[in-house]
Design a protein around this motif. Structure first.
Motif, PDB file in Angstrom:
ATOM      1  N   UNK A 290       0.841  -1.199   0.000  1.00 50.47           N
ATOM      2  CA  UNK A 290       0.000   0.000   0.000  1.00 50.47           C
ATOM      3  C   UNK A 290       0.872   1.244   0.000  1.00 50.47           C
ATOM      4  N   UNK A 291       1.992   1.155   0.743  1.00 52.14           N
ATOM      5  CA  UNK A 291       2.928   2.281   0.781  1.00 52.14           C
ATOM      6  C   UNK A 291       3.521   2.519  -0.615  1.00 52.14           C
ATOM      7  N   UNK A 292       3.947   1.378  -1.230  1.00 49.93           N
ATOM      8  CA  UNK A 292       4.515   1.525  -2.591  1.00 49.93           C
ATOM      9  C   UNK A 292       3.469   2.123  -3.539  1.00 49.93           C
ATOM     10  N   UNK A 293       2.251   1.617  -3.360  1.00 54.28           N
ATOM     11  CA  UNK A 293       1.148   2.083  -4.219  1.00 54.28           C
ATOM     12  C   UNK A 293       0.963   3.587  -4.058  1.00 54.28           C
ATOM     13  N   UNK A 294       1.068   4.065  -2.778  1.00 51.50           N
ATOM     14  CA  UNK A 294       0.865   5.488  -2.503  1.00 51.50           C
ATOM     15  C   UNK A 294       1.946   6.324  -3.185  1.00 51.50           C
ATOM     16  N   UNK A 295       3.193   5.819  -3.094  1.00 48.51           N
ATOM     17  CA  UNK A 295       4.298   6.559  -3.727  1.00 48.51           C
ATOM     18  C   UNK A 295       4.070   6.655  -5.248  1.00 48.51           C
ATOM     19  N   UNK A 296       3.751   5.477  -5.822  1.00 51.69           N
ATOM     20  CA  UNK A 296       3.536   5.461  -7.286  1.00 51.69           C
ATOM     21  C   UNK A 296       2.383   6.386  -7.660  1.00 51.69           C
ATOM     22  N   UNK A 297       1.320   6.313  -6.867  1.00 48.34           N
ATOM     23  CA  UNK A 297       0.147   7.148  -7.142  1.00 48.34           C
ATOM     24  C   UNK A 297       0.508   8.621  -7.093  1.00 48.34           C
ATOM     25  N   UNK A 298       1.417   8.956  -6.108  1.00 40.99           N
ATOM     26  CA  UNK A 298       1.808  10.366  -5.982  1.00 40.99           C
ATOM     27  C   UNK A 298       2.434  10.858  -7.274  1.00 40.99           C
TER      28      UNK A 298
END
Ligand SMILES: Nc1nc2c(ncn2[C@@H]2O[C@H](COP(=O)(O)OP(=O)(O)OP(=O)(O)O)[C@@H](O)[C@H]2O)c(=O)[nH]1
Length: 622
Positions: free
Chosen positions: A290-298
């Motif tokens: 989820x953290x990785x997803x958040x970074x990518x989403x950013x």
């Protein structure tokens, strides 16, 4: 491959400065384009741009409009992929203007399709729909349209997906395809269908499509599609509750995306992993992804923000350009109307020309017919007048012939033919009087036979020619002693027959005496010599019995007149003898007259009238 293309790009970029070398063969340029297209479809790599632009310039230099349009569209699709919507718009617009001046329908349809693609990216769905419709309408007239049709269906399905119309997208993407359609297009349509099924919650169908694509190995060639399929597989597993599979598939997908620019797919896969781990209760891993997803989403959001801004700017330009385009289309429609009106004018002029030509032709035909009829009439008239002239001539000849055939050539008197041709009508005229059909008048006819005495002696003494002269003079005497109404016939040799109408036997005596006397005193001159002739005359009246006019026919009366002549000859000649009905029994037509003449006279059945008092009744021999 990309390295090679870059080399090509550099070479192409430099080529214009090398003069004739710049003119590559058309086939080679097409090959170059095909290679660039494949690369763009696989990955919208910015490094391809110099090659595309070089090829575009090359096509422009060679006046190859088709390739120029294709490269403009390709360049447009790349720059638009990287958010350069306005530049993409401009490139598409250039392509559209070039395509508008081209007669190539396929090229125009391709341009419309590319613009529809751009409009979908710009979320101008109505405009996109308009260009898709235009493209679809255009390709209806093309025979070999399977590929472009499949591409239009693909973008139509994507448009429906973007608008959330999943069932319509499903239906559109399921359009039956011809075998000539490219594998990439078939695979893209299949992925769209699978995506639509998943959106509708039908993961078994979505999975079946992906499995089929795997079996057909359609996805291996294209990295973008391989990643899309990987995301799809993981998503299907997640929806099916197969969390471990979803994790495995998503991780495989992430491996493929490593080192690529497909941030969107990465974020989707990371989200799937987080969701699957969470479902398994592995919150540590779930939290990690989820953290990785958040970074990518950013970073994606940053991209999206930038791209949104650019999109807005582009949309503004698009609206302006669309207005210009609409005005252009209106102008075109106006021009088309003018052209149609002009064509109509030309057509009208042509029709008018044809009409006049037809009128001229008809007039000419009419004049020809009238002239022909006039000629014909003239000819007929000429013929008729010729026929009339010939008929008149013929009638004249016939008349002359008749006159000749009825005339005695020596004396000019009527001959026996004439007598036989007129006697019946004379007798009929008498009959009409007897039967009261004609006004009452004299129905009497006197039949007279005149014979020159001893004519043989004249011939013998003075010659035949002298005899002819006597005959001619004798005829003249007969004419002088008779009336116009009397008929004089040369009966034969030196014998003449007179038929005298309206004369009774009493008055006839005078005429007979006049003839006898005139002949007796006439000085016939032959061979400068005067000779004298006499004649003998016998006559009989018709009807012989006035109270019984039909009792004896004219033939019998003639026979009796001949009997009178015989009596005159038998007596002294130079005499006239009329034979009349006696007081005894009337003779009938069957009575043998000539031989019994003497008997009938003696028995009183016949009587005579004569200038001689002493008539001799016995026939003189010889
Ligand atoms: N020149 C001339 N002679 C004719 C013509 N036709 C008949 N004759 C002649 O007329 C003569 C008639 O002779 P006959 O019949 O014996 O009579 P005839 O001598 O007049 O004696 P009667 O009648 O008894 O007084 C013949 O010698 C014929 O050849 C003619 O056209 N021209």
């Amino acid at each position: 491959m990309q390295f090679l293309l870059m080399v090509f790009g550099v070479v192409f970029a430099l080529l214009p400065s090398f003069g004739t070398l710049a003119y590559e063969s058309k086939a080679h340029m097409q090959q170059m384009y095909d290679a660039l297209l494949l690369s763009v479809e696989e990955d919208y790599d910015l490094s391809l741009l110099p090659s595309i632009r070089a090829l575009k310039e090359q096509a422009r230099g060679q006046g190859d409009k088709e390739l120029q349009i294709k490269t403009l569209l390709l360049e447009g699709s790349v720059v638009q992929h990287f958010g350069e919507f306005e530049a993409g718009l401009d490139l598409h617009q250039q392509a559209l203007q070039l395509a508008g001046s081209e007669a190539n329908t396929m090229l125009k349809a391709t341009t419309y399709l590319a613009i529809a693609h751009l409009d979908i990216d710009l979320e101008s769905f109505d405009l996109a729909q308009r260009y898709l419709d235009k493209a679809l309408q255009l390709i209806e007239t093309i025979d070999d349209n399977a590929q472009i049709h499949a591409e239009i269906m693909l973008w139509q399905a994507r448009l429906y997906m973007d608008k959330g119309a999943y069932r319509l997208a499903l239906k559109t993407a399921a359009t039956p395809l011809a075998s000539s359609v490219r594998q990439e297009t078939i695979a893209q349509l299949s992925l769209t269908r699978s995506w639509a099924y998943l959106q509708l919650g039908k993961y078994p169908q979505a999975r079946a499509i992906i499995q089929k694509l795997d079996e057909q190995n359609y996805l291996m060639k294209n990295q973008r599609m391989r990643i899309m399929a990987a995301v799809q597989r993981a998503r299907i597993a997640l929806q099916a509750g197969e969390y471990q599979d979803a994790i495995t598939l998503a991780q495989q997908g992430l491996e493929i995306t490593l080192g690529t620019r497909f941030l969107l797919f990465q974020s989707q896969l990371q989200w799937i992993l987080a969701a699957a781990y969470a479902q398994q209760g592995n919150y540590q891993q779930a939290h990690r992804y989820l953290k990785r997803y958040t970074v990518t989403e950013k970073s994606l959001n940053l991209q999206k923000r930038n791209s949104k801004l650019l999109k807005l700017e582009a949309q503004y330009s698009l609206a302006q350009q669309q207005q210009a385009l609409d005005a252009l289309e209106r102008d075109n429609a106006q021009q088309a109307k003018l052209i149609i009106a002009h064509q109509q004018q030309i057509e009208n002029a042509r029709l008018n020309q044809q009409r006049w030509l037809l009128i001229a032709l008809l007039t000419f035909t009419l004049i020809t017919v009238i002239y022909w009829r006039w000629q014909n009439r003239q000819y007929t008239k000429r013929l008729e007048s010729q026929v009339t002239a010939r008929t008149e001539e013929l009638a004249e000849r016939n008349k002359r012939l008749q006159t000749l055939s009825f005339t005695d050539s020596l004396t000019g008197l009527n001959n026996r033919h004439h007598f036989f041709s007129v006697i019946d009508s004379k007798i009929e005229a008498c009959r009409q009087v007897w039967h009261g059909a004609q006004p009452k008048g004299s129905a009497d006819l006197i039949f007279v036979i005149v014979d020159i005495d001893h004519f043989k002696g004249i011939n013998d003494t003075f010659g035949h020619a002298a005899g002819d002269i006597v005959l001619q003079d004798f005829s003249e005497i007969l004419k002088q002693c008779t009336r116009e109404s009397d008929t004089i016939v040369r009966w034969g040799g030196e014998e003449f027959l007179l038929v005298m109408p309206d004369l009774d036997y009493v008055a006839a005596q005078e005429v007979m005496e006049r003839i006898r006397r005139q002949v007796e005193i006439y000085p016939f001159i032959v061979n400068d010599q005067v000779i004298n002739c006499t004649c003998s005359i016998g006559f009989a009246p018709f009807p012989f019995y006035p109270s019984e006019p039909e009792k004896l026919g004219w033939e019998h009366v003639l026979e009796l007149a001949d009997g009178g002549l015989y009596l005159a000859k038998a007596s002294r000649r130079n005499a006239w003898v009329g034979v009349l009905a006696g007081e005894g029994e009337a003779l009938s037509g069957s009575s043998p007259l000539a031989h019994n003449l003497q008997t009938y006279l003696q028995t009183g059945r016949l009587s005579t009238l004569s200038n001689l008092a002493d008539l001799i009744y016995s026939r003189k021999a010889g």
